[in-house]
Enzyme design. Structure first.
Site, PDB file in Angstrom:
ATOM      1  CB  SER A 136      -0.872  -0.043   1.257  1.00 39.52           C
ATOM      2  OG  SER A 136      -1.494   1.199   1.464  1.00 39.52           O
ATOM      3  CE  LYS A 162      -4.790   0.004   0.904  1.00 36.98           C
ATOM      4  NZ  LYS A 162      -5.392  -0.808   1.973  1.00 36.98           N
ATOM      5  CG  LEU A 163      -1.893   3.459  -6.573  1.00 34.26           C
ATOM      6  CD1 LEU A 163      -2.152   4.110  -7.936  1.00 34.26           C
ATOM      7  CD2 LEU A 163      -0.411   3.555  -6.211  1.00 34.26           C
ATOM      8  CE  LYS A 164      -3.826   3.819   2.509  1.00 30.81           C
ATOM      9  NZ  LYS A 164      -5.018   3.369   3.219  1.00 30.81           N
ATOM     10  CG  ASP A 189      -7.724   2.441   1.320  1.00 33.63           C
ATOM     11  OD1 ASP A 189      -8.884   2.869   1.494  1.00 33.63           O
ATOM     12  OD2 ASP A 189      -7.020   1.970   2.243  1.00 33.63           O
ATOM     13  CG  ASN A 191      -7.932   5.319   4.308  1.00 33.32           C
ATOM     14  OD1 ASN A 191      -6.897   5.347   3.663  1.00 33.32           O
ATOM     15  ND2 ASN A 191      -8.207   4.318   5.131  1.00 33.32           N
ATOM     16  CG  ASP A 239     -10.099  -1.007   6.047  1.00 29.50           C
ATOM     17  OD1 ASP A 239     -10.262  -1.604   7.115  1.00 29.50           O
ATOM     18  OD2 ASP A 239      -9.063  -0.351   5.805  1.00 29.50           O
ATOM     19  N   GLY A 291      -3.655  -4.203   6.529  1.00 31.35           N
ATOM     20  CA  GLY A 291      -2.560  -3.940   7.461  1.00 31.35           C
ATOM     21  C   GLY A 291      -2.716  -2.571   8.075  1.00 31.35           C
TER      22      GLY A 291
HETATM   23  O1  NPG Z   1       0.763  -2.178   4.793  1.00 34.19           O
HETATM   24  O2  NPG Z   1       0.183  -2.145   6.886  1.00 34.19           O
HETATM   25  C1  NPG Z   1       0.173  -1.675   5.748  1.00 34.19           C
HETATM   26  C2  NPG Z   1      -0.590  -0.418   5.495  1.00 34.19           C
HETATM   27  C3  NPG Z   1      -1.820  -0.691   4.725  1.00 34.19           C
HETATM   28  O3  NPG Z   1      -2.839   1.172   3.699  1.00 34.19           O
HETATM   29  C4  NPG Z   1      -2.707   0.507   4.699  1.00 34.19           C
HETATM   30  N1  NPG Z   1      -3.294   0.780   5.830  1.00 34.19           N
HETATM   31  O4  NPG Z   1      -6.377   2.407   5.609  1.00 34.19           O
HETATM   32  O5  NPG Z   1      -5.758   0.417   5.243  1.00 34.19           O
HETATM   33  C5  NPG Z   1      -5.512   1.556   5.621  1.00 34.19           C
HETATM   34  C6  NPG Z   1      -4.099   1.929   5.998  1.00 34.19           C
HETATM   35  C7  NPG Z   1      -3.847   2.478   7.370  1.00 34.19           C
HETATM   36  C8  NPG Z   1      -2.611   2.364   7.934  1.00 34.19           C
HETATM   37  C9  NPG Z   1      -4.802   3.083   8.075  1.00 34.19           C
HETATM   38  C10 NPG Z   1      -2.342   2.869   9.189  1.00 34.19           C
HETATM   39  C11 NPG Z   1      -4.545   3.597   9.342  1.00 34.19           C
HETATM   40  C12 NPG Z   1      -3.304   3.484   9.886  1.00 34.19           C
END
Ligand code: NPG
Length: 369
Positions: A136, A162-164, A189, A191, A239, A291
């Site tokens: 990600s 995966k791209l935020k 993603d 969020n 999620d 994750g």
């Molecule tokens: O590889 O652990 C990983 C990060 C994956 O993008 C990721 N996590 O929204 O899924 C999510 C995001 C996240 C990470 C959200 C940390 C909140 C805290």
């Protein structure tokens, strides 16, 4: 059944290799709670996935600390003999707080399995000893930087990127990545950063052949996600919206998504995560392991889960080096084919390295009966 004699809580902090930017904020360090439970039979470890601030969910580190110290730990001590399975009932009087609860459920389960010499993966019914890894990537300052990062991670072997995204940084960078890598498994993603009014963004994303669009709308908007899913060819994945097996059942019934991201730490621990896996599998809905930038402790827990049969898509189970210059445990390494080995030792199969643990600890408190 076992008796929990003491719970050692630690607040730990690890520098990240690079800032991680999502639609709700930027992290430069990983701070989290770690619980070490001492039972009459063994030691067990659990990592809390809450963050320093309540951005991803209502839970955050200091809040989780207080909930564990003042409510969950006292409930365990009052209960006397407990089992990980029974903790759901023990925690019944405390509403919500799945991240705080997961910390202790996972730690008690780890201790139980270590006492029996059984691995978490074996206990969960894992059907493989290696899992497929995705990565990600946080929102980048420029599309050029993003393309560099994507290229680097594909070279390392990651099987899904995966791209935020967030409003203003979505279609253009995602399209650029798709042009540069026509065949890569690509997802986005959000969020929860969009609303149904962002129709133009969604219809453009729908043309980019994404594996999925993750959590586009507010976490409480199951109905609106169902409306959006009906408008799009691309699968939606939830999620933040899924906090329990009951929530997952509602989302599937409503048609709010066609894929589920299971983060055991978000849903109250691996036992509830297993229930979500089971119901998705019965419904033919693919799941994958999300994750939360976990240290080696949470990562080991996630890898065991990701080896269950319903986890058919690569997870955010990246190598330690993607997150930390130095992990808290021996580092998790990904092979060049994009797979990572699932720990085979008793319980989660890893422990924090004592010196690293001391070096990363900001605060400790020992809770006892
Ligand atoms: O590889 O652990 C990983 C990060 C994956 O993008 C990721 N996590 O929204 O899924 C999510 C995001 C996240 C990470 C959200 C940390 C909140 C805290």
């Amino acid at each position: 059944m076992t008796r929990v004699r003491a719970i050692e809580l630690r607040l730990i902090e690890l520098p990240l290799v690079r800032p991680f930017r999502t639609s709700f904020g930027t992290s430069t360090v990983k701070t989290c709670l770690l619980a070490r439970v001492e039972t009459s039979d063994a030691i067990g470890w659990g990592e809390c996935v809450a963050d320093a601030e309540p951005g991803f969910s209502e839970e955050w580190n200091e809040g989780a600390w207080v909930v564990i110290r003042d409510f969950l730990a006292p409930a365990i001590f009052r209960a006397g003999d407990v089992s990980a399975e029974g903790l759901e009932h023990v925690f019944g009087p405390v509403r919500g707080h799945p991240m705080a609860k997961a910390t202790l459920v996972d730690a008690v389960l780890d201790a139980e399995l270590r006492a029996k010499g059984e691995s978490l993966a074996g206990f969960l019914g894992a059907d493989r000893d290696r899992v497929a890894c995705g990565v990600s990537l946080g929102i980048a300052s420029t599309t050029e930087q993003l393309l560099d990062q994507v290229g680097e991670h594909l070279d390392e072997g990651y099987l899904r990127i995966k791209l935020k995204i967030e409003p203003g940084s979505d279609v253009v960078p995602v399209h650029a990545v798709r042009e540069a890598h026509p065949d890569v498994a690509l997802s986005v993603d959000a969020n929860a950063a969009y609303t149904l009014a962002d129709d133009a963004v969604f219809s453009s994303l729908d043309d980019i052949r994404l594996v999925m669009i993750e959590q586009p709308l507010h976490h409480e908007d199951l109905i609106q996600h169902a409306v959006l899913q009906r408008r799009l060819r691309t699968d939606l994945c939830l999620d933040e919206s899924i906090r329990s097996a009951a929530g997952a059942a509602a989302a599937l019934e409503l048609g709010s998504c066609r894929v589920v991201n299971i983060k055991q730490g978000r849903v109250g621990g691996v036992l509830e995560a297993r229930r979500i896996h089971d119901l998705c599998r019965a419904a033919g809905v693919p799941v994958w392991c999300g994750g939360m930038l976990e240290t080696g402790v949470g990562r080991a827990t996630n890898l065991a889960l990701a080896a269950m049969p319903g986890f058919t898509l690569p997870g955010d189970t990246s190598a330690s080096s993607r997150y930390f210059p130095e992990d808290l445990t021996e580092p998790f390494v990904m092979a060049h084919d994009g797979s990572m080995g699932v720990p085979t030792g008793p319980g989660i199969g890893v422990e924090p390295l004592p010196e690293r643990l001391e070096a990363c600890t900001i605060r400790t408190e020992i809770l006892g009966a």
